[in-house]
Design a protein around this motif. Structure first.
Motif, PDB file in Angstrom:
ATOM      1  N   LEU D 163       0.878  -1.172   0.000  1.00  0.00           N
ATOM      2  CA  LEU D 163       0.000   0.000   0.000  1.00  0.00           C
ATOM      3  C   LEU D 163       0.902   1.203   0.000  1.00  0.00           C
ATOM      4  O   LEU D 163       1.640   1.436   0.978  1.00  0.00           O
ATOM      5  CB  LEU D 163      -0.913  -0.011   1.228  1.00  0.00           C
ATOM      6  N   ASP D 164       0.868   1.998  -1.066  1.00  0.00           N
ATOM      7  CA  ASP D 164       1.890   3.035  -1.210  1.00  0.00           C
ATOM      8  C   ASP D 164       1.422   4.074  -2.211  1.00  0.00           C
ATOM      9  O   ASP D 164       0.656   3.773  -3.133  1.00  0.00           O
ATOM     10  CB  ASP D 164       3.202   2.381  -1.709  1.00  0.00           C
ATOM     11  N   THR D 165       1.889   5.280  -2.038  1.00  0.00           N
ATOM     12  CA  THR D 165       1.713   6.310  -3.056  1.00  0.00           C
ATOM     13  C   THR D 165       2.744   6.145  -4.171  1.00  0.00           C
ATOM     14  O   THR D 165       2.564   6.669  -5.269  1.00  0.00           O
ATOM     15  CB  THR D 165       1.837   7.705  -2.401  1.00  0.00           C
ATOM     16  N   HIS D 166       3.798   5.400  -3.890  1.00  0.00           N
ATOM     17  CA  HIS D 166       4.940   5.333  -4.802  1.00  0.00           C
ATOM     18  C   HIS D 166       5.228   3.887  -5.217  1.00  0.00           C
ATOM     19  O   HIS D 166       4.976   2.955  -4.456  1.00  0.00           O
ATOM     20  CB  HIS D 166       6.187   5.894  -4.103  1.00  0.00           C
ATOM     21  N   TYR D 167       5.851   3.771  -6.395  1.00  0.00           N
ATOM     22  CA  TYR D 167       6.271   2.454  -6.880  1.00  0.00           C
ATOM     23  C   TYR D 167       7.461   1.903  -6.097  1.00  0.00           C
ATOM     24  O   TYR D 167       7.640   0.689  -5.990  1.00  0.00           O
ATOM     25  CB  TYR D 167       6.680   2.564  -8.348  1.00  0.00           C
ATOM     26  N   LEU D 255       3.018  -1.723   4.398  1.00  0.00           N
ATOM     27  CA  LEU D 255       2.171  -0.527   4.464  1.00  0.00           C
ATOM     28  C   LEU D 255       3.062   0.694   4.582  1.00  0.00           C
ATOM     29  O   LEU D 255       3.692   0.916   5.631  1.00  0.00           O
ATOM     30  CB  LEU D 255       1.237  -0.635   5.678  1.00  0.00           C
ATOM     31  N   ASP D 256       3.128   1.459   3.493  1.00  0.00           N
ATOM     32  CA  ASP D 256       3.814   2.751   3.543  1.00  0.00           C
ATOM     33  C   ASP D 256       2.766   3.784   3.942  1.00  0.00           C
ATOM     34  O   ASP D 256       1.806   4.024   3.212  1.00  0.00           O
ATOM     35  CB  ASP D 256       4.410   3.065   2.164  1.00  0.00           C
ATOM     36  N   MET D 257       2.962   4.388   5.096  1.00  0.00           N
ATOM     37  CA  MET D 257       1.920   5.277   5.621  1.00  0.00           C
ATOM     38  C   MET D 257       1.646   6.469   4.707  1.00  0.00           C
ATOM     39  O   MET D 257       0.621   7.114   4.837  1.00  0.00           O
ATOM     40  CB  MET D 257       2.295   5.759   7.030  1.00  0.00           C
ATOM     41  N   ASP D 258       2.558   6.764   3.783  1.00  0.00           N
ATOM     42  CA  ASP D 258       2.284   7.910   2.912  1.00  0.00           C
ATOM     43  C   ASP D 258       1.208   7.618   1.878  1.00  0.00           C
ATOM     44  O   ASP D 258       0.824   8.510   1.115  1.00  0.00           O
ATOM     45  CB  ASP D 258       3.571   8.468   2.276  1.00  0.00           C
ATOM     46  N   VAL D 259       0.705   6.387   1.870  1.00  0.00           N
ATOM     47  CA  VAL D 259      -0.441   6.087   0.997  1.00  0.00           C
ATOM     48  C   VAL D 259      -1.685   6.866   1.452  1.00  0.00           C
ATOM     49  O   VAL D 259      -2.599   7.099   0.665  1.00  0.00           O
ATOM     50  CB  VAL D 259      -0.717   4.569   0.973  1.00  0.00           C
TER      51      VAL D 259
END
Ligand SMILES: [Ca+2]
Ligand SMILES: [Ca+2]
Ligand SMILES: [Ca+2]
Ligand SMILES: [Ca+2]
Ligand SMILES: [Ca+2]
Ligand SMILES: [Ca+2]
Ligand SMILES: [Ca+2]
Ligand SMILES: [Ca+2]
Ligand SMILES: [Ca+2]
Ligand SMILES: [Ca+2]
Ligand SMILES: [Ca+2]
Ligand SMILES: [Ca+2]
Lengths: 333, 333, 333, 333, 333, 333
Positions: D163-167, D255-259
């Motif tokens: 889960l991420d905003t980034h690749y 889980l990348d919290m920036d998502v």
């Protein structure tokens, strides 16, 4: 129709509840708003000190919420008693009235300035025994207030005791009546002589060299903080007052809160490190307040939104109260 | 002597370093300042979109640092790439230039407004193929920008698509050209017909009843947020655009950031709970940008000093980029 | 291919617009970035002072955004004029260039350090008349910068005048080249003699006893703040300089911003109560700048994200400018 | 000599007092630190879930205090009960142990990474029945953790649910093992197949076009937020899980919290508007936790110093607990 | 001697100035303080709604400045008009009076509670046609207010519609009349039947399992947020109201601001992620306000010092106004 | 059953991990919690100094989170070493134990006070050789602690050395045992003679005139900050101690953190400009700690939630450590 004092004033936006039964009021209960019909709140007795809000900061060079300071002051009064323990002075014998705010316009800055100027003239005519304290707003108001004073007292020589990091001598052609130009405005308009301006607290890298040259040319007495600390703040203020005492009829005191060191006054648009300490400011105000020729003062360029932990607002209120302690002591001298 | 585009503009206060060797620029490297001689930064090719700062907020009813938004925008560009992953759209084919800021005066608000108006007229004359995006400043600038447009295109019918919590229809007699009056200004001056104003996002307790009556009288199409959500933001925007499409030659899009819910847009002078969500705003911008008659836009009333965690600044930049994605998609339709 | 000065440098990320017509520049207009081809911005005249960013803080023991300080500095310059009113000194005769930042790597700290070291060596070779001022980053950079200096001047004795709350003598085996170890690094590598280190401002409970023992063993001159205040900051700095003057060819000045009292410098990873006052720091910088053997300096461990009201950033810029005032005064002596 | 579990771990820096008499513990009393001799805190019973801190953020591209997250987590546990009211699930039957933190080095990032990798391998060998949850730290740790897993289970196919905003597919040559490269790291090292990566929540302008091309080339399944919302978060997660279920032996959840949308997760170095909502994240965690092949997870890129009102820290803890509710429900299916 | 309404009340600490000439008041001008002699501010007409401050938060389990909420409310009124645009409802026909605050004691919490209870009883006796809205303070006040109501109406069945993250059913033996116990207090004292309590918005990990058991035992209707969203907030509120309508004479509405998601309500002592959205809350208040049996309400557990950007204070005022819009609509049904 | 020291104490909520192998502990590793069975953590040796939390602030006149200070202290210890460099004093020979917190009740303030009082009495009985340092909590606790002391030592004369902005002499009838009344409480109960109270640091406008009269009447020695600075803080403290030395058996030292200037101590409910500087406070603590009759102390009215950059918490810990340095020096005299 409402007949609040002068057409250019609006009553304070709120009034503190004042329980008549309380023996020892706090400052917000002791300072009283004018009656809505414009009469004195002190059973028709005179007013010793009038507090006037000048909520104008759209004339500030950088964005500023100094327009919110008069209300921030009124709210902060609640945290003070009118008794100074260190000086053992009770302020309650002074009759201090809150006249409310000078009416402002949203987009016509010139009109705002005219109102401020006229308010001072009207005050001098209607309440000639009353010492006015104006809470800005930005420093542009000082030019208007002194012009208004001068209009009421055209034959007086007026001097300026300024606590500031800046000369406020920027060219009017470029800025108009902004917070960077009031002293130049007063000098160029012939309201004041440059040599009757004493500016104490100048420091650092916040005035251009050409302003220093202009100041020297017109004889402004700029006392840097370095010089101030060599003799001490008390001696420096007394020195300036004694010079002014010889030259002028009225000394106008203007306190630009950015004279404070940034750690002591974070809530100003232009505060910087290397400035005055709080204890120095408080001592200066006691001394200036005690001089009988100091007949009006203002506090300007305090931006409550930039403030941190209310320190600048509280310091400014404290400074104003110290000034009043000085006023009370005049009688003693 | 410097001949930067028009006398009423100043170059951007700073320029990002742009490494020519970098294959994929970020937004701050892709958007390019005009050359100092006023020529196009794109090897003398035309400019598709021009970004113009209008750093004026002394005309704001409440204190505002919206004047700092153009620079806040320029700094925030660094956090964005010009590639929208969700739409799979690359913005770099668009030639986007930063024209700098409209020259402002510290105390003469009318002069500031004249400059803004003239800047738009001049832009239309010199760069007729260029879509201007103006970064405010407060909402008073919109009246000036549309008047400037109309001066350049006197025979055009212009319509307004407004995203706002407020009608901005307050009386001019009381406020002048402030951030509460631009739409009334445009209607009363005959620049726009009330019926060609579509205001989407109105909500809550932030307009007086009399403004609603005035809006109804002059035919302003005020779509409340409640109504908007019944049909959805996309359908609502499309509905407004299709009405405007029939009536006007040019649709001017104005985004007042206070239309956002306070939790999504804390950095505005008048943001309140109960407003638009970020995803709704972003969707609206995609759709509006895609309509061929939307020929100019602005973003106003963003106060970066009130912002929390840069959320409002980042959202506004995102909104502007989504608008550009819409512009690119025009060709596809 | 771009040939910016040395391969390990990148240009400043942004350049301030500089209006040639302005008579009195502000600091951001006076300090000039190098031309992109690496030539002097001063019409091929020499550079008196070079400012170099070293945006490295991943070598900090606790999390730190000191890597953002070089850019925070560049932005803060805008709030200063290059004229010191208290000293009546105009800095503009100094040719000060911004060389940009030392190129950093995201995960290879050793490579970052090598670049910083090499940048100093290259600077000394290419610009031997130029006094370098490095803006950190964390204190680990000081070890690299002095090693780089020493590489360029292998026969020189170098001394260190350090303003710090900490000894920075922690064991290298445990920490590597971190911000807790630079002085030990320099001593153990033979770059400096311990007895040529003067550390002023040490105070409180922020060094372990064993570090004090080590400092004593290797002859580091640690002057606590208590001792400093007994004779005054000016006399203490002069005392250290006069000792160093006898022993070394070059005095390197390093200012760790955490030497400030937490109320005067909230923006450092390790600032604590009981530290130096702003006025003491500013006085120290004037004096150190005036000593002809002080040939390089740095400012480190300023975390702009922890800063409150920009006080620490502004104080650091003020300190750097005071140092330059000292440099100008060298000629006068 | 102390024999805490594995040489590369340190015990939690503090332990909550746990009153044995309390019937219903809160989360900080229910999750128990390992005994200092490395034995299970559950009377020598097995550990269902092990929590491991990986306090490394010097490998973050932008400055980050994500290294402080493991302790921020431990403190936040105090605000939660181990009972989920909406699901009516009591977590206390799960034996959850806090293993402490992976030992870090101040300046040797590669060593930190090796420790993290080895910690996972050791965990798999010593506690094969235990599901590890790692609290970062920045996203670089995920590459290490999965490599460590793979070392312990060399024949397994491992898939990634991200889960991420980034690749997180930036080139390793440029950044090394940073927080922008873990997925590329895993693919290029052959640890994972690109087609076994499902990244959900990608949005906006925060990935360059070339990364999207690379992702497509190597078969990464990037589901944008726009696509996610078309079918709903629950269906999207289930879809990804069902694909992975067919291809791999172990699904690793990261889980990348920036998502999260910036308003829902202000405490990350790279959070932006237009992201996932809290309720979507919480639902995703319930579903992912319930899938029997999800055998390890981590939470990364949470910077507690950037957090506002602790919202991101609390949301991350809530997400972890929801994951555990999912784990409990596995048995029920 | 002043005879303000009831001995346990004090007047509001400040009164807004109200210009009689203004045609369209803002909320702070429309809501009027009682005359100091206790008579109606509406020319001796009745009062439709009475607002009462209960500035007590020393009974809060965790430290709370909810005692400052009544004044924060009064100040926030200035940002609202009494006209709801979305509903096209003008509130000014309602006569709303600010009764001031219940007198508090610094160290005698029981006395504070008695005053709050007695204030409600007295209100019911003196102003039986008036709907009281109490602004807390912490949630402990609700038990007192309902007991006071019951004392005035001993034969009535009273039901509770509660919006809360928590059951508020903790044991009285342990906590006394704290903010964790009001509902238990009401049930155990026989003031309410458990089955006449509808608590909507319960979510997450913030109630222990035993409280859920107790709730079930005594028949409290706890509707989790998950269940609420399945049918929608409007239907859920209507469902609860229709059940209560059959069982009770009076429905008391209590709004614990911590029911909001932390991003929508940061200013509460116990707010957490995963809670109600602002738009859901506002819709709930419209519906609850419209039900004729909802005869009293309160808003509690709002800590203005924890608030960020005033969002929670503004949301609470908005919620109260929406409730009043509902009240106006009762007549229409 | 657990037999933690006295029934009115609870263990510290968390314990720092303490690596036995570390040669030089930090303060959090050096100060040790009592064993859970109540025995000394120092191998059954005696305890020199006992630290006791009194997390009570519901008795504060204005809202205060001073109840969170004991834990804030414990966390802040981690930033200090037990070695004072300026005094070259190693604190580790002192055996300092953390006894945990006095058990509190949520709504029964009198019970909280009784526990605090009894805890002191019990401490004196069980650990008569131990110097207790209590971390408040608000100033009401001082009355309880001294009464508890007096109960254990009924024949002793006890004196009070108070550092405070306030007299704390408000009438008990009005406030009860609040933070404004402890000194009056002690005098009226006959626990102390007024003439054995020395209050240093009184300043400004924060005490009413009648309190000054009462203070004079009962012989309290109130030394204003103005007077203090005339002779210096060191001489003033020594003067007070020497007077007390002649009159009493035990001097109790109480430090109200609001004595600090607001810029040096922003984290108190009532801090104001014009107060003590940090360096003055630290010097005072060294001197007071060194006096052999100072047998107990407390630190009160620190609100960690109001604190900015942890400055007040760190200053208070520093003050406590300086006091201990004084204690160590007693032996030397
Ligand atoms: Ca000024
Ligand atoms: Ca100034
Ligand atoms: Ca608008
Ligand atoms: Ca608006
Ligand atoms: Ca250092
Ligand atoms: Ca240091
Ligand atoms: Ca990532
Ligand atoms: Ca990411
Ligand atoms: Ca509740
Ligand atoms: Ca609650
Ligand atoms: Ca006190
Ligand atoms: Ca006090």
């Amino acid at each position: 129709m409402k007949i609040f004092p002068y057409p250019m004033l609006t009553p304070p936006p709120f009034r503190w509840h004042r329980d008549e039964a309380i023996a020892e009021p706090k400052v917000h209960e002791w300072i009283r708003p004018l009656h809505l019909d414009g009469s004195s709140p002190f059973e028709n007795k005179g007013i010793d000190i009038a507090i006037l809000g000048a909520p104008l900061s759209r004339s500030s060079i950088s964005a500023s919420a100094a327009s919110e300071t008069p209300d921030a002051f009124r709210r902060a009064w609640r945290s003070f008693t009118p008794y100074n323990l260190e000086e053992d002075v009770d302020l309650t014998p002074l009759r201090v009235a809150d006249l409310g705010d000078v009416r402002q316009h949203v987009t016509d800055i010139a009109q705002c300035h005219t109102h401020i100027r006229n308010a001072m003239t009207a005050l001098r005519h209607h309440l000639p025994q009353t010492l006015p304290i104006t809470i800005g707003g930005d420093h542009s108001i000082t030019a208007m207030l002194i012009k208004g004073w001068k209009e009421a007292h055209p034959t007086e020589q007026v001097g300026l005791l300024q606590l500031d990091t800046h000369y406020d001598l920027r060219p009017l052609e470029e800025f108009g009546a902004a917070n960077g130009t009031p002293v130049r405005n007063l000098i160029e308009s012939g309201t004041l002589k440059g040599s009757n301006v004493w500016n104490i607290g100048l420091h650092g890298y916040f005035n251009s060299r050409s302003l220093k040259h202009y100041a020297d040319q017109v004889g402004v007495n700029g006392i840097t903080l370095k010089e101030t600390r060599k003799k001490g703040i008390a001696a420096t203020i007394r020195h300036a007052l004694s010079h002014l005492d010889k030259e002028v009829d009225t000394i106008y005191l203007t306190l630009d809160m950015d004279v404070l060191d940034l750690s002591n006054g974070p809530g100003t648009p232009a505060g910087m490190p290397g400035g005055l300490r709080t204890d120095e400011l408080l001592e200066a105000m006691l001394i200036a307040g005690a001089h009988p020729k100091v007949k009006a003062m203002d506090i300007v360029c305090l931006d409550p939104r930039k403030d941190i932990g209310s320190i600048t607002v509280f310091t400014a209120v404290n400074a104003m109260l110290n000034f009043m302690v000085g006023v009370i002591k005049r009688g003693e001298a």
